[in-house]
Design a protein around this motif. Structure first.
Motif, short mmCIF file in Angstrom:
data_model
loop_
_atom_site.label_atom_id
_atom_site.label_comp_id
_atom_site.label_asym_id
_atom_site.label_seq_id
_atom_site.Cartn_x
_atom_site.Cartn_y
_atom_site.Cartn_z
N LEU A 87 0.82 -1.21 0.00
CA LEU A 87 0.00 0.00 0.00
C LEU A 87 0.86 1.26 0.00
CD1 LEU A 87 -2.79 -1.03 2.55
CD2 LEU A 87 -3.07 -0.69 0.08
N GLN A 88 2.03 1.18 0.59
CA GLN A 88 2.93 2.33 0.65
C GLN A 88 3.74 2.51 -0.63
OE1 GLN A 88 5.07 1.20 4.18
NE2 GLN A 88 3.64 2.26 5.53
N THR A 89 3.70 1.52 -1.51
CA THR A 89 4.45 1.58 -2.75
C THR A 89 3.77 2.54 -3.73
OG1 THR A 89 5.11 -0.73 -2.47
CG2 THR A 89 5.33 0.19 -4.68
N PRO A 90 4.55 3.47 -4.28
CA PRO A 90 3.95 4.38 -5.27
C PRO A 90 3.39 3.58 -6.45
CG PRO A 90 6.15 5.10 -4.65
CD PRO A 90 5.94 3.75 -4.05
N ASN A 91 2.30 4.04 -6.96
CA ASN A 91 1.63 3.45 -8.12
C ASN A 91 1.02 2.07 -7.87
OD1 ASN A 91 2.35 5.71 -9.66
ND2 ASN A 91 4.35 4.82 -10.08
N PHE A 92 1.00 1.62 -6.61
CA PHE A 92 0.33 0.35 -6.33
C PHE A 92 -1.16 0.55 -6.50
CE2 PHE A 92 -1.92 -2.42 -3.25
CZ PHE A 92 -1.62 -3.65 -3.83
N GLU A 93 -1.78 -0.35 -7.21
CA GLU A 93 -3.21 -0.27 -7.45
C GLU A 93 -3.87 -1.55 -6.96
OE1 GLU A 93 -6.10 0.18 -11.28
OE2 GLU A 93 -4.24 1.34 -11.27
N LEU A 94 -4.64 -1.44 -5.91
CA LEU A 94 -5.35 -2.59 -5.37
C LEU A 94 -6.56 -2.87 -6.25
CD1 LEU A 94 -5.53 -4.66 -3.05
CD2 LEU A 94 -6.99 -3.03 -1.86
N THR A 95 -6.56 -4.02 -6.88
CA THR A 95 -7.65 -4.36 -7.80
C THR A 95 -8.59 -5.42 -7.22
OG1 THR A 95 -6.25 -6.00 -8.90
CG2 THR A 95 -6.29 -3.77 -9.84
N ALA A 96 -8.34 -5.82 -5.99
CA ALA A 96 -9.18 -6.81 -5.32
C ALA A 96 -9.59 -6.25 -3.97
CB ALA A 96 -8.41 -8.11 -5.13
N GLN A 97 -10.54 -6.92 -3.35
CA GLN A 97 -10.91 -6.52 -2.00
C GLN A 97 -9.76 -6.87 -1.05
OE1 GLN A 97 -14.61 -8.39 -1.00
NE2 GLN A 97 -15.75 -7.26 -2.55
N PRO A 98 -9.60 -6.12 0.03
CA PRO A 98 -8.51 -6.41 0.98
C PRO A 98 -8.52 -7.86 1.47
CG PRO A 98 -9.47 -4.29 1.47
CD PRO A 98 -10.34 -4.91 0.40
#
Length: 122
Positions: free
Chosen positions: A63-74
């Motif tokens: 989550l702290q990584t730049p440009n990380f995109e979460l595409t699923a539910q946590p």
């Protein structure tokens, strides 16, 4: 992170903010699924707790990584991370047991050589 808001977005923000109360809620809400996964695959409750904590750390770093995109539910993401971590743990354990218990000279008789097994034609 994606502009698409997940229903559980508040959990994501709480992880980033290190909000201990909401992190505890994340654990209470999602850990049962992880515990069942681990216990069905040769683990115990302690293993499940360890894997969940390790997965949370992985998730927070992502989550702290730049440009990380979460595409699923946590919950789905944590499950996948736990599954992968547990599979790696099982492989390490299996490899350690094989190395500890396997002695070629006694298991295959005197004069055994891996080289002869691999390179000589029979």
């Amino acid at each position: 992170m994606s502009s698409k808001q997940h229903e559980d977005h508040r959990y994501i923000q709480a992880l980033l903010d290190n909000n201990s109360l909401v992190i505890k809620e994340v654990y209470e809400r999602f850990s049962d699924t992880i515990s069942k996964l681990i216990q069905k695959n040769n683990g115990n409750e302690n293993d499940a707790r360890d894997m969940f904590q390790e997965a949370l750390l992985v998730f927070i770093k992502k989550l702290q990584t730049p440009n990380f995109e979460l595409t699923a539910q946590p919950k789905t993401y944590l499950y996948a991370v736990c599954r992968n971590l547990w599979l790696k743990q099982l492989q390490k354990t299996q490899n350690r047991l094989l190395k500890k218990d396997f002695k070629p000279s006694t298991a295959c008789g005197r004069g055994f050589s891996f080289k002869s097994l691999i390179f000589e034609k029979h």
